[in-house]
Write a protein that holds these residues in place. Structure first.
Motif, PDB file in Angstrom:
ATOM      1  N   ASN A 191      -9.224 101.892  69.389  1.00 36.76           N
ATOM      2  CA  ASN A 191      -8.909 100.455  69.888  1.00 36.76           C
ATOM      3  C   ASN A 191      -9.014  99.938  71.260  1.00 36.76           C
ATOM      4  OD1 ASN A 191      -8.075  97.751  68.535  1.00 36.76           O
ATOM      5  ND2 ASN A 191      -6.246  98.199  68.353  1.00 36.76           N
ATOM      6  N   THR A 192     -10.116 100.662  71.772  1.00 37.88           N
ATOM      7  CA  THR A 192      -9.903  99.896  73.351  1.00 37.88           C
ATOM      8  C   THR A 192     -10.748  98.733  73.495  1.00 37.88           C
ATOM      9  OG1 THR A 192      -9.743 102.528  73.878  1.00 37.88           O
ATOM     10  CG2 THR A 192     -10.921 101.488  75.796  1.00 37.88           C
ATOM     11  N   ALA A 193     -10.224  97.806  74.145  1.00 36.05           N
ATOM     12  CA  ALA A 193     -10.820  96.344  74.034  1.00 36.05           C
ATOM     13  C   ALA A 193     -11.588  96.921  75.476  1.00 36.05           C
ATOM     14  CB  ALA A 193      -9.573  96.165  75.432  1.00 36.05           C
ATOM     15  N   GLY A 194     -12.952  96.212  75.471  1.00 36.36           N
ATOM     16  CA  GLY A 194     -14.387  96.526  76.381  1.00 36.36           C
ATOM     17  C   GLY A 194     -15.464  95.330  75.454  1.00 36.36           C
ATOM     18  N   THR A 195     -16.691  95.378  76.447  1.00 35.71           N
ATOM     19  CA  THR A 195     -17.617  94.709  75.851  1.00 35.71           C
ATOM     20  C   THR A 195     -17.754  94.421  75.088  1.00 35.71           C
ATOM     21  OG1 THR A 195     -19.293  95.919  76.525  1.00 35.71           O
ATOM     22  CG2 THR A 195     -18.210  94.479  78.575  1.00 35.71           C
ATOM     23  N   GLY A 196     -17.705  95.652  74.100  1.00 39.98           N
ATOM     24  CA  GLY A 196     -18.351  95.723  72.713  1.00 39.98           C
ATOM     25  C   GLY A 196     -17.192  95.579  71.204  1.00 39.98           C
ATOM     26  N   ALA A 197     -17.677  95.887  70.449  1.00 41.81           N
ATOM     27  CA  ALA A 197     -16.369  96.044  69.105  1.00 41.81           C
ATOM     28  C   ALA A 197     -15.503  97.061  69.708  1.00 41.81           C
ATOM     29  CB  ALA A 197     -17.532  96.071  67.796  1.00 41.81           C
ATOM     30  N   SER A 198     -14.331  97.235  68.842  1.00 39.28           N
ATOM     31  CA  SER A 198     -13.562  97.928  69.849  1.00 39.28           C
ATOM     32  C   SER A 198     -13.676  99.494  67.884  1.00 39.28           C
ATOM     33  CB  SER A 198     -11.668  97.993  68.811  1.00 39.28           C
ATOM     34  OG  SER A 198     -11.625  97.092  68.086  1.00 39.28           O
ATOM     35  N   ASP A 218     -17.142  96.291  60.267  1.00 38.84           N
ATOM     36  CA  ASP A 218     -16.886  95.171  59.288  1.00 38.84           C
ATOM     37  C   ASP A 218     -16.745  94.043  59.630  1.00 38.84           C
ATOM     38  OD1 ASP A 218     -14.488  94.796  61.194  1.00 38.84           O
ATOM     39  OD2 ASP A 218     -12.792  95.677  60.578  1.00 38.84           O
ATOM     40  N   GLY A 219     -17.692  94.086  60.683  1.00 38.22           N
ATOM     41  CA  GLY A 219     -17.987  92.700  61.396  1.00 38.22           C
ATOM     42  C   GLY A 219     -17.000  91.842  62.122  1.00 38.22           C
ATOM     43  N   THR A 220     -16.240  92.757  62.268  1.00 35.97           N
ATOM     44  CA  THR A 220     -15.122  92.986  63.797  1.00 35.97           C
ATOM     45  C   THR A 220     -15.102  94.122  64.611  1.00 35.97           C
ATOM     46  OG1 THR A 220     -13.681  90.596  62.863  1.00 35.97           O
ATOM     47  CG2 THR A 220     -12.979  91.837  64.832  1.00 35.97           C
ATOM     48  N   THR A 221     -14.651  95.037  64.477  1.00 33.54           N
ATOM     49  CA  THR A 221     -14.622  95.932  64.781  1.00 33.54           C
ATOM     50  C   THR A 221     -15.412  97.228  63.760  1.00 33.54           C
ATOM     51  OG1 THR A 221     -13.042  96.547  63.191  1.00 33.54           O
ATOM     52  CG2 THR A 221     -12.212  95.887  65.434  1.00 33.54           C
ATOM     53  N   TRP A 222     -15.652  98.788  64.291  1.00 33.56           N
ATOM     54  CA  TRP A 222     -16.031  99.779  63.637  1.00 33.56           C
ATOM     55  C   TRP A 222     -14.668 100.640  62.718  1.00 33.56           C
ATOM     56  CZ3 TRP A 222     -20.912 100.460  63.013  1.00 33.56           C
ATOM     57  CH2 TRP A 222     -21.850  99.863  63.835  1.00 33.56           C
TER      58      TRP A 222
END
Length: 79
Positions: free
Chosen positions: A38-45, A67-71
């Motif tokens: 759950n780290t923020a960055g340029t892609g999906a967390s 899931d469309g937002t996160t892995w």
């Protein structure tokens, strides 16, 4: 959707571009990068089991679903 991860740089996010909800990937590690939870960055967390980072070693695997937002972690194998 099988990816051989050869580097040792920490993985914070994975791009969600060109992936649809329900896509599954398998990562197989040749080295020892940490996969961050759950780290923020340029892609999906990446949401990992136990809400903790995964310190990989050579030949470990990690299966994720988008899931469309996160892995989200589906399974891991620690060798």
């Amino acid at each position: 959707n099988y990816f051989d991860i050869t580097g040792a740089t920490q993985i914070n996010t994975i791009s969600g571009a060109n992936w649809s909800a329900g896509s599954v990937v398998m990562l197989q590690f040749d080295s020892n990068p940490t996969v961050a939870h759950n780290t923020a960055g340029t892609g999906a967390s990446i949401l990992l089991a136990g809400a903790a980072n995964f310190a990989t070693t050579a030949n470990d695997t990690l299966m994720l679903i988008y899931d469309g937002t996160t892995w989200r972690e589906l399974a891991r194998t620690v060798i």
